[in-house]
Design a protein around this motif. Structure first.
Motif, short mmCIF file in Angstrom:
data_model
loop_
_atom_site.label_atom_id
_atom_site.label_comp_id
_atom_site.label_asym_id
_atom_site.label_seq_id
_atom_site.Cartn_x
_atom_site.Cartn_y
_atom_site.Cartn_z
N PRO A 180 0.83 -1.21 0.00
CA PRO A 180 0.00 0.00 0.00
C PRO A 180 0.87 1.25 0.00
O PRO A 180 1.92 1.30 0.64
CB PRO A 180 -0.80 -0.12 1.30
CG PRO A 180 -0.81 -1.57 1.61
CD PRO A 180 0.53 -2.08 1.15
N LYS A 185 -5.33 1.07 -7.23
CA LYS A 185 -5.85 0.41 -6.04
C LYS A 185 -4.81 0.29 -4.92
O LYS A 185 -5.16 0.04 -3.77
CB LYS A 185 -6.38 -0.98 -6.38
CG LYS A 185 -5.33 -1.98 -6.85
CD LYS A 185 -5.96 -3.31 -7.19
CE LYS A 185 -4.90 -4.32 -7.65
NZ LYS A 185 -3.94 -4.63 -6.59
N ASP A 186 -3.52 0.45 -5.25
CA ASP A 186 -2.48 0.34 -4.23
C ASP A 186 -2.34 1.61 -3.39
O ASP A 186 -1.68 1.59 -2.36
CB ASP A 186 -1.13 0.03 -4.88
CG ASP A 186 -1.13 -1.29 -5.62
OD1 ASP A 186 -1.85 -2.21 -5.18
OD2 ASP A 186 -0.42 -1.40 -6.63
N LEU A 223 -3.21 4.20 -0.79
CA LEU A 223 -4.05 4.40 0.39
C LEU A 223 -4.48 5.85 0.52
O LEU A 223 -5.65 6.17 0.64
CB LEU A 223 -3.28 3.99 1.65
CG LEU A 223 -3.17 2.51 2.00
CD1 LEU A 223 -2.39 2.36 3.29
CD2 LEU A 223 -4.53 1.87 2.14
N SER A 248 -3.88 -0.01 7.21
CA SER A 248 -4.86 -0.76 6.43
C SER A 248 -5.96 -1.30 7.33
O SER A 248 -7.15 -1.24 7.01
CB SER A 248 -4.17 -1.90 5.68
OG SER A 248 -3.18 -1.41 4.81
N SER A 265 -12.95 -2.51 -0.70
CA SER A 265 -11.54 -2.21 -0.97
C SER A 265 -10.73 -3.49 -1.12
O SER A 265 -11.06 -4.54 -0.57
CB SER A 265 -10.97 -1.37 0.17
OG SER A 265 -9.58 -1.28 0.07
N ILE A 287 -7.81 -3.69 0.07
CA ILE A 287 -6.84 -3.66 1.16
C ILE A 287 -6.82 -4.95 1.99
O ILE A 287 -5.74 -5.46 2.31
CB ILE A 287 -7.08 -2.43 2.06
CG1 ILE A 287 -6.78 -1.16 1.27
CG2 ILE A 287 -6.21 -2.49 3.32
CD1 ILE A 287 -7.16 0.11 1.99
#
Length: 329
Positions: free
Chosen positions: A6, A30-31, A33, A154, A166, A168
């Motif tokens: 992340p 998507k990585d 945060l 996360s 998500s 995550i």
């Protein structure tokens, strides 16, 4: 397969229009945060002290260059786990090259870079390339404590948004498993060359030539890689693709007619060929009859001339040449 780390990203840039463009693009990944923005070096120092940043995009040319440089090198010294990307206008840097790369700033030649002048149609591909580099760097650069902090962040985000879809949660277990591996990593992996891969450099108006050539190569067991559909821009992503291929095949067709009735080919093909030569790639040039400006530095055995009616015959000769590189006469 390893999950990505992340990212908490800080953009440091006094030019607000380019900040918004970059921020919007980063948030699509998507990585990512969190994305923070600082429009001054003073504010950037505060953000770094209060946030768990692991990636910085900075335009040193949007500030006093000496002040920005001092900031970059100080952070690199005190927080070596942070990955820097220089997000700047290449043309402006070139105009100030004697100053931009002077002294300690000569190190900038080794930094990851993203050109503010990247055409919009190429920007996403450049971002993909940059993210690959960032992830590779972070896997060996970051300390255990940084990874643990990201895991905690996360988990906090999941607790705040338990119904979120998500990605995550999927990375948490993998991040924990990677801690021991990250301790043992001391150097990043070098880019590998894909066997039996061929980068085809061509003018994007020559779709039929390219298709016939690619089909012929694929039928004979090769994978084909091309650049993006931009006739005026050779990007870092294209350079990386060329370097990752085993062979380079350039389709040099007519571009502009000269006074003597012969033709030039497109300049970006010559640039791509230059990258291939600098990367010690094995080259084959397919040159349309009438094209005379195709550059130097390659031997006669690498050039195959063709007419429109004889193109497939030339394509077969090109395949034979590539096989000869492999010792498959």
């Amino acid at each position: 397969m390893k999950e990505n780390i992340p990212l908490n990203i800080l953009i440091i840039d006094a030019e607000t229009d380019t900040v918004e463009l970059l921020k919007n693009r980063l948030q699509l990944n998507k990585d990512v945060l969190k994305t923070y923005v600082s429009t001054s070096i003073k504010n950037a120092k505060i953000e770094l002290n209060s946030k768990h940043i692991n990636v910085v995009f900075i335009d040193p040319l949007s500030f006093d260059l000496d002040e920005a440089s001092k900031f970059i090198f100080n952070v690199r010294g005190t927080l070596p786990e942070i990955v820097f990307v220089l997000f700047y206008n290449y043309f402006k840097a070139e105009q100030r090259s004697s100053e931009f790369y002077r002294g300690q700033r000569s190190r900038f030649t080794h930094y990851y870079k993203l050109n503010k002048q990247t055409p919009i149609e190429n920007f996403q591909d450049e971002m993909v390339y940059i993210f690959q580099k960032i992830q590779s760097d972070l896997r060996w650069r970051m300390s255990d404590q940084n990874i643990k902090t990201l895991i905690q962040q996360s988990e906090d985000l999941i607790n705040k948004n338990p119904n979120s879809e998500s990605e995550i949660p999927k990375v948490l277990e993998e991040l924990r498993d990677q801690l021991d591996q990250l301790r043992r990593q001391t150097t990043p992996k070098a880019e590998t060359v894909t066997k039996k891969s061929i980068f085809i450099s061509y003018r994007f108006t020559e779709i039929e030539y390219k298709k016939d050539l690619a089909d012929h190569l694929i039928e004979n067991g090769y994978s084909v890689v091309t650049g993006m559909e931009s006739n005026q821009y050779i990007s870092d992503a294209i350079i990386a693709r060329i370097k990752q291929c085993e062979f380079f095949l350039c389709l040099m067709t007519k571009h502009q007619e000269k006074k003597d009735g012969t033709f030039t080919t497109s300049p970006w093909l010559l640039e791509e060929k230059g990258v291939a030569l600098a990367s010690n790639k094995k080259l084959v040039l397919l040159i349309e009859e009438g094209v005379t400006d195709y550059g130097g530095l390659q031997g006669d055995w690498q050039r195959i001339h063709f007419s429109s009616k004889g193109f497939m015959s030339a394509a077969k000769q090109a395949l034979k040449q590539i096989k000869s590189f492999e010792g498959e006469n």
